[in-house]
Design an enzyme around this catalytic site. Structure first.
Site, short mmCIF file in Angstrom:
data_model
loop_
_atom_site.label_atom_id
_atom_site.label_comp_id
_atom_site.label_asym_id
_atom_site.label_seq_id
_atom_site.Cartn_x
_atom_site.Cartn_y
_atom_site.Cartn_z
N GLU A 120 1.06 -1.47 -0.13
CA GLU A 120 -0.43 0.23 0.13
C GLU A 120 1.22 1.70 -0.15
OE1 GLU A 120 -3.56 1.52 3.00
OE2 GLU A 120 -4.31 -0.02 1.76
N GLU A 134 0.54 9.90 9.75
CA GLU A 134 0.06 8.75 8.74
C GLU A 134 0.64 10.00 7.45
OE1 GLU A 134 -2.43 9.37 10.72
OE2 GLU A 134 -2.78 7.12 11.96
N HIS A 210 -12.39 7.44 14.23
CA HIS A 210 -11.25 7.57 14.83
C HIS A 210 -9.70 8.15 14.60
CE1 HIS A 210 -10.09 5.22 11.35
NE2 HIS A 210 -8.80 5.11 12.51
N ARG A 212 -7.26 10.43 14.26
CA ARG A 212 -6.42 12.09 15.54
C ARG A 212 -6.53 13.03 15.06
NH1 ARG A 212 -2.33 9.71 18.99
NH2 ARG A 212 -2.01 7.27 18.75
N HIS A 243 -14.28 2.73 18.07
CA HIS A 243 -13.08 2.31 18.40
C HIS A 243 -12.73 2.78 19.49
CE1 HIS A 243 -8.17 2.35 17.83
NE2 HIS A 243 -8.78 2.30 16.37
#
Ligand code: UD1
Ligand code: UDP
Length: 384
Positions: A120, A134, A210, A212, A243
């Site tokens: 990915e 991320e 969920h 951040r 979550h």
């Protein structure tokens, strides 16, 4: 020739779901010795996937703790993997996506001078702070990796912009392979309060949230909008598998708790989750994986974020960026619930992310790279 020793390192639910079909594929090749190493950045949510796909791990760092921080996860993965990598000395380390586990594992492999394959690869939002952390994690993994398995052509182009042109393969996303495995395994009932829902008479919105960067006011605004949406539409039921992150649990319970037709439940296993998506009318989410799965099932998605690193389904018209403003999230949700033409335009199955053979292409690419194949695998091309 000796078999290629491939160590797949992962630790969260989405990584496990997307690495599972690849691990099953790698096991089929006698030229590959496949070992899994769990960081266990997640615990129950990870174990649930391992058991669904009937997978075992040779190593388990077991690092999860409640309320863990980016600092503690990174440090624990890095030190734990130092020992594992020196002991096992794989020929290739595979990491997935953009989590703290993926970045730290890639860095650990680099320190051990072991090549990294990035599954990915090449997703980019263009904003280092969203998704946070991320976007930066995946850029850093891209710089470390020697093999890059991109789900789409656009992902490969993103890598070119970072100067990465060697070892790039377009494979499709393994999440579509995973769905092939899960979709026919649903036993027909959930074994929880979802079995009380009148699935014929009601329209179900599935929500997950969920990220951040949505913690705090954005998440509160999203929840207020969705609560108002449910209250304004008596035939709608909301299903939200929450979550386990404490920050998410608190926000969800305080705003959406004790509301009629709202089902706040614990995480579903992936077979149940995919069955839920299939039965839903509409998906509202800030998750990455759901933006790939729902289009394949012909379910419209409102993305509860300001940007997405997955623009392919937006372009195909089945996913829409809703943002995180209360009024706009409500408006777009109400439009899909009340305007049949808008709904039908979005409710088309589209599969820009894969054809179910991504794992096979990745395995063939690894075998080619290590000299076990004469030919490079043919790149994935999305059909209609
Ligand atoms: C991480 C990933 C994110 C991914 C998400 C998937 C990073 C930086 N972020 O989110 O990309 O979308 O996982 O879900 O790596 N918890 C449990 N049991 C579990 C899992 C989590 O109790 O099985 C609780 C723990 O209290 C844990 C908290 O959830 O401390 C947060 O987990 P964490 O992995 O730190 O979440 P994120 O970093 O937000
Ligand atoms: N998922 C699941 N159970 C749930 C919620 C999600 O199995 O209760 C699956 C979902 O189908 C998708 C993946 O988890 O495959 C997405 O993971 P998550 O939203 O945690 O992370 P992201 O994709 O945003 O990184």
């Amino acid at each position: 020739m000796n078999p290629v020793k491939v160590m797949s390192i992962f630790g969260t639910r989405p990584e496990a779901i997307k690495m599972a079909p690849l691990l099953l594929e790698l096991q089929h090749h006698r030229e590959i010795e496949s070992v899994a190493c769990l960081t266990a950045q997640h615990r129950e949510m990870l174990d649930s996937v391992m058991s669904l796909f009937d997978l075992d791990a040779a190593f388990d760092l077991d690092i999860m703790e409640p309320g863990q921080t980016l600092y503690t996860v990174t440090a624990k993965v890095l030190t734990g993997l130092g020992q594992v990598l020196e002991q096992a000395r794989p020929d290739l380390v595979l990491v997935h996506g953009d989590t703290t586990t993926a970045f730290s594992a890639a860095l650990a492999a680099f320190y051990a001078k072991i090549p990294v394959g990035h599954v990915e690869a090449g997703l980019r939002s263009g904003d280092n702070l969203s998704p946070f952390p991320e976007e930066v994690n995946r850029k850093l993994v891209g710089q470390i990796a020697s093999l890059h398995f991109c789900p789409t052509v656009r992902n490969a182009i993103n890598l070119q912009h970072d100067g990465i042109t060697n070892g790039v393969f377009i494979t499709g996303n393994t999440v579509i392979d995973a769905m092939r495995y899960t979709l026919d395994k649903f036993p027909g009932t959930f074994g929880n309060e979802l079995d009380q829902i009148d699935w014929q008479g009601r329209r179900v919105i599935t929500l997950t949230c969920h990220r951040r960067e949505n913690y705090g006011e954005p998440m509160a605004a999203i929840f207020r909008a969705i609560k108002a949406l449910v209250e304004a539409h008596p035939d709608v039921e909301l299903v939200y598998p929450v979550h386990p992150s404490p920050a998410v649990q608190e926000a969800a319970r305080s705003i959406l708790g004790n509301t009629d037709r709202v089902h706040l439940i614990g995480p579903l296993d992936t077979v149940q989750m995919h069955a839920l998506l299939k039965r839903s009318y509409l998906i509202m989410t800030d998750s990455g994986g759901l933006q790939e799965e729902a289009p394949a099932l012909g379910k419209p998605v409102l993305v509860l974020r300001r940007e997405t690193e997955r623009p392919e389904a937006v372009e195909a018209g089945t996913v829409q960026l809703a943002g995180v403003e209360e009024a706009e999230v409500f408006r777009l949700g109400a439009l899909l619930l009340n305007d049949e033409a808008t709904y039908q335009k979005m409710a088309r199955a589209t599969n820009p992310y894969g054809d179910g053979n991504a794992s096979q292409r990745i395995a063939e690419a690894i075998l080619w790279h290590f000299g076990h194949r004469g030919k490079r695998p043919v790149d994935f091309q999305p059909g209609e």
